[in-house]
Write an enzyme that holds these catalytic residues in place. Sequence first.
Site, mmCIF file in Angstrom:
data_model
loop_
_atom_site.group_PDB
_atom_site.id
_atom_site.type_symbol
_atom_site.label_atom_id
_atom_site.label_comp_id
_atom_site.label_asym_id
_atom_site.label_seq_id
_atom_site.Cartn_x
_atom_site.Cartn_y
_atom_site.Cartn_z
ATOM 1 N N ALA A 192 -0.709 -14.730 -23.406
ATOM 2 C CA ALA A 192 -0.738 -13.295 -23.690
ATOM 3 C C ALA A 192 -0.350 -12.474 -22.465
ATOM 4 C CB ALA A 192 -2.128 -12.878 -24.169
ATOM 5 N N SER B 198 -6.666 -13.895 -19.773
ATOM 6 C CA SER B 198 -5.660 -13.688 -20.819
ATOM 7 C C SER B 198 -5.877 -14.676 -21.947
ATOM 8 C CB SER B 198 -4.243 -13.877 -20.259
ATOM 9 O OG SER B 198 -3.977 -15.247 -20.013
ATOM 10 N N ASP B 199 -5.540 -14.252 -23.166
ATOM 11 C CA ASP B 199 -5.382 -15.240 -24.220
ATOM 12 C C ASP B 199 -4.210 -16.131 -23.831
ATOM 13 O OD1 ASP B 199 -5.626 -16.664 -26.576
ATOM 14 O OD2 ASP B 199 -5.790 -14.887 -27.838
ATOM 15 N N TRP B 200 -4.079 -17.263 -24.480
ATOM 16 C CA TRP B 200 -3.103 -18.266 -24.061
ATOM 17 C C TRP B 200 -1.669 -17.752 -24.300
ATOM 18 C CZ3 TRP B 200 -7.608 -19.066 -22.790
ATOM 19 C CH2 TRP B 200 -8.086 -20.250 -22.238
#
Length: 975
Positions: free
Chosen positions: A370, A366-368
């Site tokens: 997200a 995941s993006d941070w």
Amino acid sequence: MARDESAQGLLKESGRRSYSGDRGDNAAFDSDSDLDATDYIDREAARPATRRSPTASFEPNTKGRKRWCSCLFTTLGRRSKCCIGVLAAIGILWVLLAATGVFIYKKAQEEPAYGQSPPWYPTPKGGIAASWVDSYAKASKMVSKMTLAEKVNVTTGTGWQMGLAVGTNAPAIYVGFPQLQLQDGPLGIRFADNITAFPAGITVGATWNRQLMYARGKAHAIEAREKGINVLLGPCVGPLGRMPAGGRNWEGFGADPYLQGVAGAETVKGIQSEGVMATIKHFVANEQEHFRQPWEWGLPHAISSNIDDRTLHELYAWPFGDAVKAGVASVMCSYNQVNNSYACGNSKLLNGILKDELGFQGFVMSDWLAQHSGVGTALAGLDMTMPGDGLSWADGKSLWGPELSRAVLNGSVPLERLNDMVTRIVAAWYQLGQDDEKKFPRKQPNFSSWTDEEQGVLAPGSPTEQEQVAVNEFVNVQANHSVIAREVAAEGTVLLKNEDLLPITRQGLGDEKLKARRGIVERATGKHSKGKFKVGIFGEDAGPGNGPNACKDRGCNQGTLGSGWGSGAVEFPYLVSPVEALRKQFDKSKVELSEFLDNKPSFDKDGSSVVDELELCIVFANADAGEGFTKWADVSGDRPNLRLQNNGDDLIVKVASSCGGGTGDVIVVIHAVGPVLVEDWVDTPNVKAVLFANLPGQESGNALAEILFGDANPSGHLPFTIGRTLEDYGAGGKVLYLPNGIVPQQDFNEGLYIDYRHFDKYNIEPRFEFGFGLSYTTFKFDNIVVIPQRRKTKFPLRRPNPAAEPPSYSTDIPSKAEAVFPPEIRKLEKYVYPYLDSTDDIEVGQYPYPDGYDQQQPLSEAGGDEGGNPDLWANYVIVNVDVINDGPVAGATVPQLYLQYPETDSDLGFPVRVLRGFDKVYLKPGEKKTVKFNLTRRDLSYWDVIAQNWAMVTEGPYKFSVGLSSRDLSLSGTW
């Protein structure tokens, strides 16, 4: 926050579209409990996902429902004593938000139904590709020995600032798997000292040089490895560049999927040649910064990018396919929603497209922040959550961690899904050779992302008292990488205009050219110039300003522009400004240099006589942008327009009219994150040359001097189109600056037609077309030859059987004891552990899995191996063409091949032309070389939404055109 088709019926929190199911035991239905997005299951009846036929599987749905308000006021009703005060506060807040334009939508508009992507379950297991067989075999042996807690450790970040890198998972100590260190970013090692600030991705794309793309990636990885990093959070191929003002376009390589795909794949290969895991990002359609995350812009939901099936495949997912084919270890899913389903919880994207169609063998990260659900994202195909915190920054409350342990123990996350998650991560570690402790010692990075001091703590995000240790060793890893940085910056500089002015010499214009120029001026004005050649340098962008690191994360525009801002930026070790390089290189015995290093110089007082005497004026201007968490002036991530910033246009106009009393020659140099409008001044008669230097990194001035003085022949080509107005890019080219609903909806109605494809479709004349770039010499093309390799068939060969079987493990639910917090471990506050304080309340039960979860999806005929069906990567046509340097000096050029699909009677519709090949060749004067273009089946195909497969047009000829830009195509052949 997230309410995805991949978890219908799971928790919906007050005011957020969020669900988890991490807990799912009987206590979840306790009506007296407060709502908690990590614990509870939705009390409302499960709603099945919107079903779509394959032909409309990504079409937006306009139906919706109003739920968040009713849920909010139901909750308030339980607290009548404070209800009036709370309502008053909400009323004031509402007025303030409305005043700032946060809630700009019709009162009657309803929240769109969540989860309009079709469900795709279960997650395909990794381990089917021949190229990963050995790594999966090793991973299987290791994972089979892990406890539940160790498996959860590997998949879950430890929390924001809970390690020295920007992201860390936790180790599986007893089986020998180390903690992984993850670090931004695409152009260098973020937050680190003694590293190289390479040119940005957009500059790399402008080189059109595959070898430099690879070399930059390799050098980047060497620095990462020597700093103690396992996983680089780059390269970036999303955003693609749909909107020219998009804030993070500069991190990628250009506004074309083929160019992005080649550059991304070469960068991945370069990075991973050094054993460092690359992360291709952001999957997918994160095309603007406004509303990219819940609450970052005052709204409870992120924007939804609504894309049709064909466009998704042919444009936005295309470059990710190249990265997967190149063997990329990790894919980062994006913040935004896609078709009203969060990208990191969208089973169609992660399971169906990425892991089945593209055959991705690594892990999805995941993006941070997200991730917006626990069980839902696990089932949808997410393998690692970062930074570990769940719905809020740095609170230590994870949607996985202990809740993932709970979900496995109560049966709401199948153990085989967790095993696959862990195996993918461990297999990637083996695949890159990171089990070699000589290259990857089992220790912390030798720098801290959070302090410049030598001493610090290992988990600075925790308020728990910790021992001070050495966290910064100040290891210099730059080696000779400045050479590569300089080469990329020089080759990424695009010569847009040159009316017999460039190159200049270090003595000025050269004796003959100077004599001729002075004669022309004298005859026109009566002014007789003699003595030293007089040069003026203008603009803030020419100078050092307050230094390259004056603003956090490079989040302001001052001094010369070397990069955009945000997580993709780095701490510059140095930045050679243009004026610094030119001061050193002009011959002081022949040249008199004057400097005006601001954007509002006064020519009416002391400076006027100096400017009137100038014979050459070099004026610098720029345009900056970056990630949405930072705002500078009127730039909130995305640019508000395509104008030059800090009065750059006015500066150029003023300099052109004043330089030498209007007779001096003017060179304009632009540093920018993307296209800028040049109409105010580009046709001014004495503006003789224009250089577009993109974002050149630390070697900015040196690279520019090479071009100006002719040490290097400019060979950059535009990786995007420069239009005459923003309107030229069409409705799809405009950023959504104001929300059009509580869930902002961005419909990609333009389909395949972005950037040059849009200009071609509507016959719009650009100022400078995609692929354009001048040289100090000239080139011509001759003798195009089309050589068929295979016959045309509508669909590729049948999907092959897997080259290997994925690992298998016991599916018995582990003992609860494996998840109980060990008493001997000292807890750090806010640190994300895999353990639970108690497992007494956990019971295995039946849980509301997502609609369609028990329905086995048919495997895609487009899949079957890493990168997809192998037949898609087979060469079907070869096109050869001769390139000749028929000019006076040596130089490099970029032959570009564009494909035109056969005309058909169907209503499919194709772009006028699409880029399908390029190369860069260096030629001496009079030299000829043959360039070979290999066109794969994938290059020749379109996405058939009915068949759900890549298809070729079998009737009529394909046309291949070769030239120097998308609108300068001198040769063509057919197949």
